[in-house]
Motif scaffolding. Structure first.
Motif, PDB file in Angstrom:
ATOM      1  N   PHE A 146       0.865  -1.176   0.000  1.00 27.11           N
ATOM      2  CA  PHE A 146       0.000   0.000   0.000  1.00 27.11           C
ATOM      3  C   PHE A 146       0.900   1.225   0.000  1.00 27.11           C
ATOM      4  O   PHE A 146       1.326   1.695   1.043  1.00 27.11           O
ATOM      5  CB  PHE A 146      -0.921  -0.030   1.220  1.00 27.11           C
ATOM      6  CG  PHE A 146      -1.807   1.193   1.362  1.00 27.11           C
ATOM      7  CD1 PHE A 146      -2.477   1.728   0.273  1.00 27.11           C
ATOM      8  CD2 PHE A 146      -1.974   1.796   2.603  1.00 27.11           C
ATOM      9  CE1 PHE A 146      -3.290   2.843   0.402  1.00 27.11           C
ATOM     10  CE2 PHE A 146      -2.786   2.909   2.752  1.00 27.11           C
ATOM     11  CZ  PHE A 146      -3.446   3.440   1.655  1.00 27.11           C
TER      12      PHE A 146
ATOM     13  N   LEU B  93      -0.060  -3.696   4.120  1.00 26.58           N
ATOM     14  CA  LEU B  93      -1.302  -3.996   4.835  1.00 26.58           C
ATOM     15  C   LEU B  93      -1.436  -5.489   5.066  1.00 26.58           C
ATOM     16  O   LEU B  93      -1.019  -6.303   4.240  1.00 26.58           O
ATOM     17  CB  LEU B  93      -2.508  -3.511   4.035  1.00 26.58           C
ATOM     18  CG  LEU B  93      -2.652  -2.001   3.798  1.00 26.58           C
ATOM     19  CD1 LEU B  93      -3.890  -1.724   2.946  1.00 26.58           C
ATOM     20  CD2 LEU B  93      -2.715  -1.231   5.099  1.00 26.58           C
TER      21      LEU B  93
ATOM     22  N   TYR C 129      -4.475  -8.304   7.246  1.00 23.68           N
ATOM     23  CA  TYR C 129      -5.722  -8.427   8.007  1.00 23.68           C
ATOM     24  C   TYR C 129      -5.653  -9.693   8.843  1.00 23.68           C
ATOM     25  O   TYR C 129      -5.437 -10.793   8.305  1.00 23.68           O
ATOM     26  CB  TYR C 129      -6.899  -8.476   7.026  1.00 23.68           C
ATOM     27  CG  TYR C 129      -8.235  -8.777   7.643  1.00 23.68           C
ATOM     28  CD1 TYR C 129      -8.811  -7.902   8.572  1.00 23.68           C
ATOM     29  CD2 TYR C 129      -8.937  -9.926   7.285  1.00 23.68           C
ATOM     30  CE1 TYR C 129     -10.050  -8.176   9.123  1.00 23.68           C
ATOM     31  CE2 TYR C 129     -10.179 -10.204   7.825  1.00 23.68           C
ATOM     32  CZ  TYR C 129     -10.732  -9.325   8.752  1.00 23.68           C
ATOM     33  OH  TYR C 129     -11.966  -9.603   9.297  1.00 23.68           O
TER      34      TYR C 129
ATOM     35  N   LEU D 204      -7.387  -4.434  10.472  1.00 20.84           N
ATOM     36  CA  LEU D 204      -6.474  -4.202   9.350  1.00 20.84           C
ATOM     37  C   LEU D 204      -5.280  -3.423   9.888  1.00 20.84           C
ATOM     38  O   LEU D 204      -5.453  -2.376  10.530  1.00 20.84           O
ATOM     39  CB  LEU D 204      -7.168  -3.407   8.249  1.00 20.84           C
ATOM     40  CG  LEU D 204      -6.354  -3.157   6.980  1.00 20.84           C
ATOM     41  CD1 LEU D 204      -6.148  -4.448   6.208  1.00 20.84           C
ATOM     42  CD2 LEU D 204      -7.038  -2.118   6.093  1.00 20.84           C
ATOM     43  N   TYR D 205      -4.075  -3.932   9.648  1.00 14.45           N
ATOM     44  CA  TYR D 205      -2.851  -3.292  10.125  1.00 14.45           C
ATOM     45  C   TYR D 205      -2.075  -2.721   8.952  1.00 14.45           C
ATOM     46  O   TYR D 205      -2.008  -3.321   7.881  1.00 14.45           O
ATOM     47  CB  TYR D 205      -1.967  -4.300  10.867  1.00 14.45           C
ATOM     48  CG  TYR D 205      -2.520  -4.752  12.202  1.00 14.45           C
ATOM     49  CD1 TYR D 205      -2.151  -4.119  13.383  1.00 14.45           C
ATOM     50  CD2 TYR D 205      -3.422  -5.811  12.260  1.00 14.45           C
ATOM     51  CE1 TYR D 205      -2.661  -4.534  14.605  1.00 14.45           C
ATOM     52  CE2 TYR D 205      -3.947  -6.233  13.476  1.00 14.45           C
ATOM     53  CZ  TYR D 205      -3.559  -5.584  14.649  1.00 14.45           C
ATOM     54  OH  TYR D 205      -4.067  -5.990  15.849  1.00 14.45           O
ATOM     55  N   CYS D 206      -1.450  -1.565   9.201  1.00 12.88           N
ATOM     56  CA  CYS D 206      -0.545  -0.963   8.222  1.00 12.88           C
ATOM     57  C   CYS D 206       0.842  -0.882   8.840  1.00 12.88           C
ATOM     58  O   CYS D 206       1.026  -0.324   9.928  1.00 12.88           O
ATOM     59  CB  CYS D 206      -1.017   0.429   7.813  1.00 12.88           C
ATOM     60  SG  CYS D 206       0.043   1.225   6.581  1.00 12.88           S
TER      61      CYS D 206
ATOM     62  N   SER E  59      -3.629   0.690  13.051  1.00 12.67           N
ATOM     63  CA  SER E  59      -4.539  -0.439  12.883  1.00 12.67           C
ATOM     64  C   SER E  59      -5.960   0.093  12.838  1.00 12.67           C
ATOM     65  O   SER E  59      -6.258   1.158  13.400  1.00 12.67           O
ATOM     66  CB  SER E  59      -4.381  -1.451  14.023  1.00 12.67           C
ATOM     67  OG  SER E  59      -4.728  -0.875  15.269  1.00 12.67           O
TER      68      SER E  59
ATOM     69  N   VAL F 265      -6.938  -1.804  -2.157  1.00 12.58           N
ATOM     70  CA  VAL F 265      -6.126  -0.596  -1.978  1.00 12.58           C
ATOM     71  C   VAL F 265      -6.179   0.295  -3.211  1.00 12.58           C
ATOM     72  O   VAL F 265      -6.345  -0.162  -4.338  1.00 12.58           O
ATOM     73  CB  VAL F 265      -4.660  -0.950  -1.658  1.00 12.58           C
ATOM     74  CG1 VAL F 265      -4.569  -1.823  -0.418  1.00 12.58           C
ATOM     75  CG2 VAL F 265      -3.988  -1.641  -2.839  1.00 12.58           C
TER      76      VAL F 265
ATOM     77  N   VAL G 187      -7.905   3.063   1.316  1.00 10.05           N
ATOM     78  CA  VAL G 187      -8.254   1.650   1.314  1.00 10.05           C
ATOM     79  C   VAL G 187      -9.764   1.538   1.474  1.00 10.05           C
ATOM     80  O   VAL G 187     -10.357   2.231   2.306  1.00 10.05           O
ATOM     81  CB  VAL G 187      -7.574   0.904   2.479  1.00 10.05           C
ATOM     82  CG1 VAL G 187      -7.851  -0.598   2.393  1.00 10.05           C
ATOM     83  CG2 VAL G 187      -6.088   1.177   2.505  1.00 10.05           C
TER      84      VAL G 187
END
Length: 396
Positions: free
Chosen positions: A81, A86, A88, A93-95, A105, A116, A121
């Protein structure tokens, strides 16, 4: 007087002879050592000057390859991203940044899916839709009128497909959720497969749909100008269409047989058709100027257990083939270079060269790379060794 001059000449001759003898005598060991030191100093100075000259003229050798283990697993939909990553975990959802540190998150809930775009997102589950920006802030959070099939995000808008499979409704929203367009009539009796935005400002939209009630499978391409009208449609036939690229004001449409080219009204440029039977598009690189570089691999080598040995690059009217030094689990094209990854090595080649440079992957001893998940915008390849994920810098 003549004898006096003769004496002076003899003395001058002896002086010159003595000086010449001194100048031609064998140098001492100390003098030899001093001369050698001076020669080495001159040589080192020249080498440093050359290296600095190369650096400041813009040339450089390959950068060191670095790898970071990521706090996620290969089965968590790991996706590039921008310059982040990213994943899940079934609830949130974590970045991550490209080195693996958590940036933010977002509580997406169970059963969520995401897609994305350049800066946002789209996340959906059932009827719920979220639009989240690159900093993890929700810019839209609402329940749709029906279950969300899928969503796609562009520079300015998001396309959301809702409703039954064969009576879908296409909603177009801005990135804060305000609805700017809706289309349903064009898709009556069709199954929407995919959508994407294009144009200099992302003001156009293409869709792919499938006629499931006809006597033969038929894929249909539609193009729209957001907020105005349908601009065109065309039948793509029975061959499976799987990717569309916008490049130089043209849509490049890839199916299992050929690459075809259309303008924004779906008018085909028959002179820009290229056969790609037996090959599949796996990546592309679109520079600010010039033609896109489109990377293909043999279709038979791009199944779930990828073992790639050959590559092909399409660029304008140029068609080039490459043979990899070893079997690879994935490949990409980034800033004019081709990168491929085997179980233990990385291969790099300029698209204009057939020569691959090899570097060992800096992962723990005994680790075997098994899959490739894409590249971040700052040049970090996402690789898996079984379920373990790594972020690897790409040498330039």
């Amino acid at each position: 007087m003549a004898r006096g001059n003769q004496g002076m000449n003899d003395q001058l001759y002896r002086t010159r002879s003595r000086n010449a003898a001194e100048n031609h005598r064998e140098p001492s060991s100390d003098e030899k050592r001093r001369r050698q030191i001076r020669s080495w100093i001159i040589l080192v100075t020249l080498v440093v000057a050359v290296l600095l000259g190369i650096r400041f003229l813009g040339g450089k050798g390959p950068t060191a390859v670095r790898a970071n283990r990521l706090p996620c697993y290969a089965n968590q939909n790991v996706t590039p991203f921008g310059d982040g990553i990213l994943y899940y975990d079934g609830m949130s959802l974590y970045c991550l940044n490209s080195a693996g540190t958590v940036r933010w998150s977002f509580p997406a809930g169970t059963g969520a899916t995401f897609s994305v775009g350049p800066t946002h997102v789209a996340i959906w589950s059932g009827m719920q839709l979220y639009l989240v920006d690159r900093n993890g802030n929700s810019t839209y959070n609402e329940s749709m009128e029906a279950a969300v099939q899928f969503a796609r995000v562009g520079d300015r808008y998001a396309a959301v497909v809702v409703g039954p499979d064969t009576e879908p409704k296409l909603l177009v929203k801005d990135l804060k959720g305000a609805q700017v367009d809706m289309e349903q009539k064009a898709f009556s009796g069709l199954m929407l497969l995919d959508a994407g935005f294009y144009g200099e400002q992302g003001e156009y939209l293409w869709t792919l749909s499938l006629d499931v009630f006809g006597t033969a499978a038929n894929t249909i391409l539609n193009t729209f100008q957001v907020g105005k009208m349908l601009t065109g449609d065309t039948s793509l036939g029975e061959a499976l269409t799987y990717s569309i690229i916008y490049e130089n004001a043209k849509l490049r449409v890839f199916n299992t047989q050929q690459m075809t080219t259309y303008d924004y009204r779906c008018v085909q440029d028959t002179n820009a058709t290229m056969l790609v039977y037996g090959w599949k598009l796996i990546d592309y690189d679109i520079p600010e100027r010039g033609s896109a570089k489109m990377l293909l691999a043999p279709t038979s080598q791009t199944n779930s257990a990828q073992v790639i040995t050959e590559l092909r690059v399409l660029e304008g009217n140029t068609d080039k083939r490459y043979t990899l030094p070893d079997k690879c689990v994935g490949a990409c094209i980034y800033r004019g270079n081709i990168y491929a990854f085997s179980s233990g090595y990385q291969f790099r080649a300029d698209v204009n060269s057939q020569k691959f440079f090899v570097s060992e992957l800096p992962v723990p001893e005994g680790t075997r790379i098994t899959a490739f998940y894409g590249v971040t915008s700052d040049g970090r390849a996402l690789l898996a060794a079984g379920e373990t994920m790594y972020s690897l810098s790409l040498p330039q």
